[in-house]
Design a protein around this motif. Structure first.
Motif, PDB file in Angstrom:
ATOM      1  N   SER A  71     -34.886  -1.158 -29.849  1.00 35.71           N
ATOM      2  CA  SER A  71     -33.820  -2.041 -29.371  1.00 35.71           C
ATOM      3  C   SER A  71     -32.952  -1.349 -28.327  1.00 35.71           C
ATOM      4  O   SER A  71     -32.610  -1.935 -27.290  1.00 35.71           O
ATOM      5  N   VAL A  72     -32.590  -0.106 -28.588  1.00 30.34           N
ATOM      6  CA  VAL A  72     -31.789   0.647 -27.619  1.00 30.34           C
ATOM      7  C   VAL A  72     -32.580   0.847 -26.332  1.00 30.34           C
ATOM      8  O   VAL A  72     -32.052   0.668 -25.221  1.00 30.34           O
ATOM      9  N   ILE A  73     -33.863   1.177 -26.459  1.00 29.10           N
ATOM     10  CA  ILE A  73     -34.687   1.413 -25.273  1.00 29.10           C
ATOM     11  C   ILE A  73     -34.848   0.122 -24.477  1.00 29.10           C
ATOM     12  O   ILE A  73     -34.706   0.110 -23.240  1.00 29.10           O
ATOM     13  N   ASP A  74     -35.142  -0.989 -25.162  1.00 31.64           N
ATOM     14  CA  ASP A  74     -35.265  -2.270 -24.472  1.00 31.64           C
ATOM     15  C   ASP A  74     -33.967  -2.635 -23.761  1.00 31.64           C
ATOM     16  O   ASP A  74     -33.975  -3.108 -22.617  1.00 31.64           O
ATOM     17  N   GLY A  75     -32.854  -2.438 -24.449  1.00 31.63           N
ATOM     18  CA  GLY A  75     -31.565  -2.720 -23.824  1.00 31.63           C
ATOM     19  C   GLY A  75     -31.343  -1.873 -22.583  1.00 31.63           C
ATOM     20  O   GLY A  75     -30.857  -2.349 -21.550  1.00 31.63           O
ATOM     21  N   CYS A  76     -31.722  -0.599 -22.671  1.00 30.43           N
ATOM     22  CA  CYS A  76     -31.543   0.309 -21.532  1.00 30.43           C
ATOM     23  C   CYS A  76     -32.439  -0.068 -20.361  1.00 30.43           C
ATOM     24  O   CYS A  76     -32.054   0.103 -19.197  1.00 30.43           O
ATOM     25  N   LYS A  77     -33.620  -0.571 -20.647  1.00 30.34           N
ATOM     26  CA  LYS A  77     -34.483  -1.033 -19.558  1.00 30.34           C
ATOM     27  C   LYS A  77     -33.819  -2.173 -18.800  1.00 30.34           C
ATOM     28  O   LYS A  77     -33.850  -2.219 -17.557  1.00 30.34           O
ATOM     29  N   PHE A  78     -33.208  -3.083 -19.547  1.00 26.64           N
ATOM     30  CA  PHE A  78     -32.519  -4.183 -18.879  1.00 26.64           C
ATOM     31  C   PHE A  78     -31.296  -3.683 -18.112  1.00 26.64           C
ATOM     32  O   PHE A  78     -31.041  -4.101 -16.981  1.00 26.64           O
ATOM     33  N   ILE A  79     -30.554  -2.759 -18.720  1.00 28.09           N
ATOM     34  CA  ILE A  79     -29.381  -2.185 -18.041  1.00 28.09           C
ATOM     35  C   ILE A  79     -29.803  -1.515 -16.736  1.00 28.09           C
ATOM     36  O   ILE A  79     -29.172  -1.689 -15.685  1.00 28.09           O
ATOM     37  N   ALA A  80     -30.893  -0.747 -16.789  1.00 25.97           N
ATOM     38  CA  ALA A  80     -31.383  -0.036 -15.604  1.00 25.97           C
ATOM     39  C   ALA A  80     -31.760  -0.997 -14.490  1.00 25.97           C
ATOM     40  O   ALA A  80     -31.522  -0.719 -13.309  1.00 25.97           O
ATOM     41  N   VAL A  91     -34.901  -8.958 -24.646  1.00 21.53           N
ATOM     42  CA  VAL A  91     -33.443  -9.017 -24.780  1.00 21.53           C
ATOM     43  C   VAL A  91     -33.048 -10.406 -25.258  1.00 21.53           C
ATOM     44  O   VAL A  91     -33.658 -11.411 -24.870  1.00 21.53           O
ATOM     45  N   SER A  92     -32.025 -10.475 -26.106  1.00 21.27           N
ATOM     46  CA  SER A  92     -31.568 -11.738 -26.683  1.00 21.27           C
ATOM     47  C   SER A  92     -30.248 -12.188 -26.076  1.00 21.27           C
ATOM     48  O   SER A  92     -29.407 -11.370 -25.716  1.00 21.27           O
ATOM     49  N   ASN A  93     -30.099 -13.491 -25.976  1.00 25.22           N
ATOM     50  CA  ASN A  93     -28.822 -14.081 -25.568  1.00 25.22           C
ATOM     51  C   ASN A  93     -28.197 -14.727 -26.797  1.00 25.22           C
ATOM     52  O   ASN A  93     -28.696 -15.743 -27.301  1.00 25.22           O
ATOM     53  N   LYS A  94     -27.128 -14.144 -27.288  1.00 28.26           N
ATOM     54  CA  LYS A  94     -26.499 -14.616 -28.527  1.00 28.26           C
ATOM     55  C   LYS A  94     -25.919 -16.022 -28.376  1.00 28.26           C
ATOM     56  O   LYS A  94     -25.797 -16.757 -29.355  1.00 28.26           O
ATOM     57  N   GLU A  95     -25.556 -16.378 -27.157  1.00 21.64           N
ATOM     58  CA  GLU A  95     -24.882 -17.670 -26.947  1.00 21.64           C
ATOM     59  C   GLU A  95     -25.860 -18.834 -26.925  1.00 21.64           C
ATOM     60  O   GLU A  95     -25.480 -19.971 -27.206  1.00 21.64           O
ATOM     61  N   THR A  96     -27.129 -18.555 -26.577  1.00 22.35           N
ATOM     62  CA  THR A  96     -28.090 -19.639 -26.408  1.00 22.35           C
ATOM     63  C   THR A  96     -29.288 -19.558 -27.354  1.00 22.35           C
ATOM     64  O   THR A  96     -30.200 -20.383 -27.256  1.00 22.35           O
TER      65      THR A  96
END
Length: 384
Positions: free
Chosen positions: A96-105, A149-154
Motif C-alpha cells: 500500500s505504501v509503495i503503491d501510494g508512492c508510485k502515484f505520488i511520484a 489507489v482508492s478514492n474514499k469519496e467515490t
C-alpha cells in the motif's frame, strides 16, 4: 508461448542489514521524502535503520498512507513534495505504501488533474525516482510498475501502470517480518499465492519455463506459508516467503502467457465498498472463480492438481473438485477465512459489487473475457 517483451530494472538488495545500502543507492545530492504508513516502522527498528542510512542526505518524512492508499492522502504528500522541492521518494512499507508512492511520484510531475491518471488513464510523461524498503512481503509492488489507489469519496479503487514509477531499487530484509502481526503475514502469503494463480491458472500455451517457475512459487508458499505464522519461524522460512512474493509479480512468470486477473477485479470492488483487506477478498473469490471457470481452465487446473497438489488426475472431474477444495483448505491453513459470511456479509454483496463492476466497465473479465456480469454475480452469491 505468446510473444512478449520483458525487462525488470529494479535492483534488489536482499538479506540481513541491507537497509544500510540506502546510503549508496540514493544520490547524495537528492532531497528525499521518506513515506510510510501508520508508524509501525518506529517500533520495529526499521525507521532507526533508515535514519542512520540517510545520515548524510537531506530528507524529510510523510506518514499516514493507509492500507489501500487513498487519493486524498497521496495528494497531501504531492503538495508537500511540490512545496519543499523533494526530488526522490523512498517508500518504507508494504504494497500500500509503495503503491501510494508510485502515484505520488507520478502526480508530483503531472500537468493537469492527477485523478485523471487513475480514472481516465491519462498518460504519465515523467515521475520522480522511487526507492523501496519493503516491510511486508505481499504485493510484489517493490519491483513492478503497477499501482492501485482508492478514492474514499467515490468508492473507486483503480489501477495505473507506467515504467516511469518502477522502483530504482528495493531493499528486502526478511528480519523485518519478525514483528509483523499474523494478519499481515497471512495477507502476504495469500496475496502472493493468488498473484501467481492469476498468471498460471488460465490455459496452456506451452510455456514450460513460466509454468515451472509458477509451480515452484505455489509449492513454496503452500509449504512455507503456514510456517511463517509461527512465533519461532526461521529466517529461512521468512526469506523464502518474502522472495516468493516478489517473484510472483515482477513480470517473470507472466511473460509470454495469458493472464486472468478476474479475481482481482472483483476483489478490488469488494475492498472499495466493504473495506475488506485485499487478500481477504482474493481468498473468498478465487475458489468460486475456479469452480465457475473450471471448463475454460480445465487443462491448467488438472496440471495444478497433478504437479502442485500431487493429486491423482485419472478421474479428471474428481481431481478438479479436489483441487478447488484443497486451494480453499490452503487458505484456511494460513488462518484466512474464505466466505463473505465470515465477515458478517450476505447475499447483498452480489448486487452491490456487480453494480460497481458495471460502473467501471468490468463487464467481461478473465483470460477469455468470458466472465460476464451474470457470472460475476453467480461467483459472488456462491461465495457467501
Amino acid at each position: 508461448m505468446l510473444n512478449f517483451s520483458f525487462a525488470n530494472s529494479t535492483q534488489i538488495h536482499f538479506g540481513e542489514q541491507q537497509i544500510s545500502t540506502l546510503s549508496s543507492n540514493i544520490p547524495t545530492d537528492a532531497k528525499v521524502l521518506v513515506v510510510y504508513g501508520g508508524g509501525s516502522i518506529k517500533k520495529n527498528g526499521v525507521y532507526d535503520q533508515v535514519c542512520e542510512a540517510l545520515s548524510a542526505h537531506s530528507w524529510g518524512e510523510f506518514s499516514g498512507i493507509e492500507p489501500n492508499p487513498s487519493y486524498q492522502t497521496c495528494m497531501q504528500a504531492v503538495e508537500l513534495v511540490k512545496r519543499d522541492n523533494y526530488d526522490f521518494i523512498l517508500a518504507v512499507g508494504g504494497g500500500s505504501v509503495i503503491d501510494g508512492c508510485k502515484f505520488i511520484a507520478a502526480a508530483a510531475c503531472f500537468e493537469g488533474e492527477p485523478w485523471d491518471i487513475l480514472a481516465k488513464g491519462a498518460e504519465v510523461n515523467s515521475a520522480l525516482p522511487l526507492g523501496v524498503v519493503l516491510t511486508l512481503p505481499a504485493t510484489g509492488s517493490e519491483s513492478n510498475s503497477f499501482s492501485v489507489v482508492s478514492n474514499k469519496e467515490t468508492n473507486d479503487k483503480l489501477p495505473f501502470a507506467t515504467p516511469l514509477v518502477q522502483p530504482k531499487f528495493a531493499v528486502l530484509d526478511p528480519n523485518v517480518m519478525t514483528t509483523l502481526p499474523k494478519r499481515q503475514l497471512t495477507n502476504g502469503v495469500v496475496d502472493a499465492f493468488v498473484h501467481t494463480m492469476e498468471q498460471y491458472l488460465t490455459y496452456p500455451v506451452d510455456a514450460k519455463v513460466q509454468d515451472r517457475f509458477a509451480e515452484g512459487l505455489l509449492l513454496t508458499l503452500m509449504e512455507e506459508g503456514p510456517k511463517v505464522l509461527a512465533d519461532d519461524a526461521s529466517y529461512e522460512v521468512r526469506a523464502n516467503v518474502m522472495w516468493s512474493a516478489t517473484m510472483a509479480l515482477n513480470g517473470l512468470i507472466g511473460a509470454g502467457v495469458p493472464q486472468d486477473w478476474g479475481t482481482h477485479m472483483i476483489g478490488h470492488e469488494v475492498t472499495a465498498v466493504y473495506g475488506l483487506d485485499h487478500a481477504q477478498t482474493l481468498a473468498i473469490v478465487l475458489p468460486r472463480m475456479m469452480a465457475e471457470q473450471k471448463e475454460a481452465k480445465r487443462e491448467k487446473i488438472l496440471q495444478y492438481a497433478q504437479r502442485v497438489l500431487k493429486l491423482d488426475v485419472s478421474k479428471p472431474e474428481i481431481a478438479i473438485e479436489q483441487a478447488i477444495e484443497k486451494t480453499e483448505l490452503f487458505f484456511h491453513s494460513v488462518q484466512m477465512p474464505t466466505r463473505f459470511r465470515d465477515y458478517q456479509l450476505g447475499e447483498e454483496v452480489a448486487d452491490a459489487i456487480v453494480t460497481q463492476l458495471e460502473r467501471h466497465g468490468m463487464t467481461a473479465l478473465g483470460e477469455h473475457q468470458a466472465v460476464t456480469l451474470e457470472k460475476s454475480h453467480r461467483i459472488l452469491l456462491q461465495s457467501v
